[in-house]
Scaffold this active site. Structure first.
Site, PDB file in Angstrom:
ATOM      1  CB  SER A 138     -12.745 -17.259  15.131  1.00 55.67           C
ATOM      2  OG  SER A 138     -12.624 -16.344  14.026  1.00 55.67           O
ATOM      3  CE1 TYR A 162      -9.083 -16.772  12.971  1.00 57.70           C
ATOM      4  CE2 TYR A 162      -7.818 -18.211  14.580  1.00 57.70           C
ATOM      5  CZ  TYR A 162      -8.090 -17.464  14.454  1.00 57.70           C
ATOM      6  OH  TYR A 162      -9.751 -17.111  15.681  1.00 57.70           O
ATOM      7  CE  LYS A 166      -9.838 -20.156  16.097  1.00 60.86           C
ATOM      8  NZ  LYS A 166      -9.800 -20.935  17.585  1.00 60.86           N
TER       9      LYS A 166
HETATM   10  C1  WQD Z   1     -11.235  -4.582  13.190  1.00 61.82           C
HETATM   11  C2  WQD Z   1     -11.690  -3.293  11.940  1.00 61.82           C
HETATM   12  C3  WQD Z   1      -9.954  -3.029   9.975  1.00 61.82           C
HETATM   13  C4  WQD Z   1      -6.543  -2.652  12.201  1.00 61.82           C
HETATM   14  C5  WQD Z   1      -9.913 -10.666  13.002  1.00 61.82           C
HETATM   15  C6  WQD Z   1      -9.864 -11.581  13.033  1.00 61.82           C
HETATM   16  C7  WQD Z   1     -10.769 -12.547  13.720  1.00 61.82           C
HETATM   17  C8  WQD Z   1     -10.718 -11.830  15.379  1.00 61.82           C
HETATM   18  C9  WQD Z   1     -10.634 -10.338  15.236  1.00 61.82           C
HETATM   19  C10 WQD Z   1      -9.371 -14.002  16.353  1.00 61.82           C
HETATM   20  C11 WQD Z   1     -11.658  -3.830  10.607  1.00 61.82           C
HETATM   21  C12 WQD Z   1      -9.406  -1.982  10.511  1.00 61.82           C
HETATM   22  C13 WQD Z   1      -7.320  -2.898  11.712  1.00 61.82           C
HETATM   23  C14 WQD Z   1      -5.320  -0.922  11.858  1.00 61.82           C
HETATM   24  C15 WQD Z   1      -7.709  -0.960  10.722  1.00 61.82           C
HETATM   25  N1  WQD Z   1      -9.177 -12.795  15.496  1.00 61.82           N
HETATM   26  N2  WQD Z   1      -8.201  -2.121  11.048  1.00 61.82           N
HETATM   27  N3  WQD Z   1      -6.806  -0.879  11.376  1.00 61.82           N
HETATM   28  O1  WQD Z   1     -10.029  -8.170  10.944  1.00 61.82           O
HETATM   29  O2  WQD Z   1     -12.351  -7.846  11.785  1.00 61.82           O
HETATM   30  O3  WQD Z   1     -10.636  -9.945  12.870  1.00 61.82           O
HETATM   31  O4  WQD Z   1      -9.239 -10.308  14.327  1.00 61.82           O
HETATM   32  O5  WQD Z   1      -9.802 -15.017  16.732  1.00 61.82           O
HETATM   33  O6  WQD Z   1     -10.376 -14.101  13.819  1.00 61.82           O
HETATM   34  O7  WQD Z   1     -10.442 -11.926  11.249  1.00 61.82           O
HETATM   35  O8  WQD Z   1     -10.548  -7.442  13.310  1.00 61.82           O
HETATM   36  O9  WQD Z   1      -9.201  -5.703  14.433  1.00 61.82           O
HETATM   37  O10 WQD Z   1      -8.428  -6.476  12.746  1.00 61.82           O
HETATM   38  O11 WQD Z   1      -9.726  -5.307  12.157  1.00 61.82           O
HETATM   39  O12 WQD Z   1      -8.279   0.067   9.881  1.00 61.82           O
HETATM   40  O13 WQD Z   1      -4.270  -0.972  12.067  1.00 61.82           O
HETATM   41  O14 WQD Z   1     -10.219  -2.889  11.945  1.00 61.82           O
HETATM   42  O15 WQD Z   1     -10.038  -3.041   8.509  1.00 61.82           O
HETATM   43  O16 WQD Z   1     -12.064  -3.276   9.502  1.00 61.82           O
HETATM   44  P1  WQD Z   1     -10.612  -8.538  12.360  1.00 61.82           P
HETATM   45  P2  WQD Z   1      -9.518  -6.122  13.667  1.00 61.82           P
END
Ligand code: WQD
Length: 351
Positions: A138, A162, A166
């Site tokens: 990841s 997490y 990885k």
């Molecule tokens: C994306 C953007 C949030 C939810 C994570 C893990 C990564 C991978 C993918 C496993 C960010 C914003 C999110 C919400 C929001 N997982 N957001 N409101 O954090 O980039 O990555 O998931 O492999 O390892 O770290 O993904 O989709 O959670 O967030 O504003 O309800 O959306 O702040 O900017 P992230 P995400």
């Protein structure tokens, strides 16, 4: 009459999960024979029915836990897979902070169990061939990158258990290859997988309140959730909201096929980013989704989420060079396919 290309068996640990099940489709379409190993801890048995409808044949299932090493070894001896793709594990960042031991046990223990089983089978008598493994890593191993786009030589760090698992599994694979050079290992660093198979029969179906942006957006659009909370609007980004590299899950799945083919045909190990190379903000995604679905997505700007970084997107040129792979689907495609899945399955697989 040319000799029929044998359909090489490929074992997918966690193969009934979100990315695993989409990779089953891509492998089948590429002429491989996917074998699913899954305990349904983070997936739903109904996925097998959906896969049967998509593929016209039901994939082989070995139901059990990747932590059960004798079980894994028996599965490897039974199916003699040409390669193994390791998806199985827990993947919620927030949960890993609250329950670190669960993550170290499941993710590290599961990887060790699989590697030991592979060592026993592929480096022992009657070996099916060289141990060949594709590992689901990841972009989280890059921590908070100093700049973007990110290349594979960027420093790694972890900001949560997490991501730590990885990073440690990547290091374990490096050590295993140094000890036994016959191992062929492809490490794939995913950016942000979203979307669904175009049939609308499979898709992302997180348990409970979605941690990730896209499933939360689709659940608001379908009426399961009231409104989206946008975590932070004061980042140093074009519109102040977080920027990520969203990649269609079918592009990601096809990246696994390209990785497997490269290992089987060239035998050289690699570590590559699987991303599109384009960053989109949270509000970009909301707007694209509203256009794709015709549904409004009400939202409110709230405080930043602890642990979030401002920007994270890939330089995917190494994957293009080594695997001959690049993402093809647009953000619009991701939103259209995500909506088709969610609107046809408002309560996911359980529904
Ligand atoms: C994306 C953007 C949030 C939810 C994570 C893990 C990564 C991978 C993918 C496993 C960010 C914003 C999110 C919400 C929001 N997982 N957001 N409101 O954090 O980039 O990555 O998931 O492999 O390892 O770290 O993904 O989709 O959670 O967030 O504003 O309800 O959306 O702040 O900017 P992230 P995400």
């Amino acid at each position: 009459m040319t000799q029929e290309q044998p359909t090489l068996p490929i074992l997918l640990t966690g193969g009934a999960g979100y990315i695993g099940s989409h990779t089953v489709v891509a492998l089948h379409e590429a002429g491989f024979k996917p074998v699913i190993l899954d305990n349904f801890a983070n997936s739903h048995p109904a996925v097998l029915d959906r896969l049967e409808r998509i593929l016209g044949t039901r994939p082989v299932l070995e139901q059990g836990d990747v932590l059960d090493r004798p079980f894994v070894e028996a599965v490897l001896r039974r199916h003699r897979p040409a390669g193994v793709i390791h998806f199985a594990g827990d993947k919620a960042v927030g949960e890993s902070v609250a329950q670190p031991l669960k993550y170290f046990h499941h993710n590290l223990g599961g990887a060790i169990s699989l590697l030991q089983a592979m060592e026993a089978v592929y480096l022992g008598p009657q070996s099916p061939g060289a141990p060949t493994l594709v590992f689901s890593s990841s972009a989280t191993v890059y921590g908070d990158p100093a700049r973007v786009p990110i290349t594979e030589d960027f420093p790694r760090s972890h900001t949560n258990p997490y991501g730590h698992t990885k990073l440690v599994i990547e290091d374990m694979l490096t050590a295993v290859k140094q000890a036994q050079p016959s191992w062929r290992v492809g490490i794939l660093r995913y950016f942000n997988p979203v979307g669904s198979h175009a049939s609308g029969l499979m898709g992302e179906d997180p348990a409970g309140i979605p941690n990730n942006l896209m499933p939360y957006v689709t659940q608001v659009a379908v009426g399961q959730r009231q409104q989206l909370s946008v975590f932070g609007s004061d980042y140093a980004t074009p519109d102040g909201t977080g920027v990520r590299d969203y990649i269609h899950v079918m592009d990601l799945a096809e990246g696994h096929v390209a990785a497997l083919r490269t290992l089987l045909e060239r035998g050289e190990s690699f570590t590559v980013n699987l991303g599109t190379g384009r960053g989109y903000s949270v509000l970009d995604v909301v707007r694209a989704f509203e256009q794709a679905s015709g549904r409004k997505v009400p939202y409110q700007l709230v405080e930043r989420r602890p642990g979030d970084v401002a920007q994270c997107y890939a330089d995917p040129s190494l994957a293009k060079k080594l695997l001959g792979w690049e993402a093809k689907r647009s953000l619009q495609d991701m939103c259209v396919d995500a909506w088709r899945w969610q609107s046809a399955n408002p309560k996911g697989y359980a529904g």
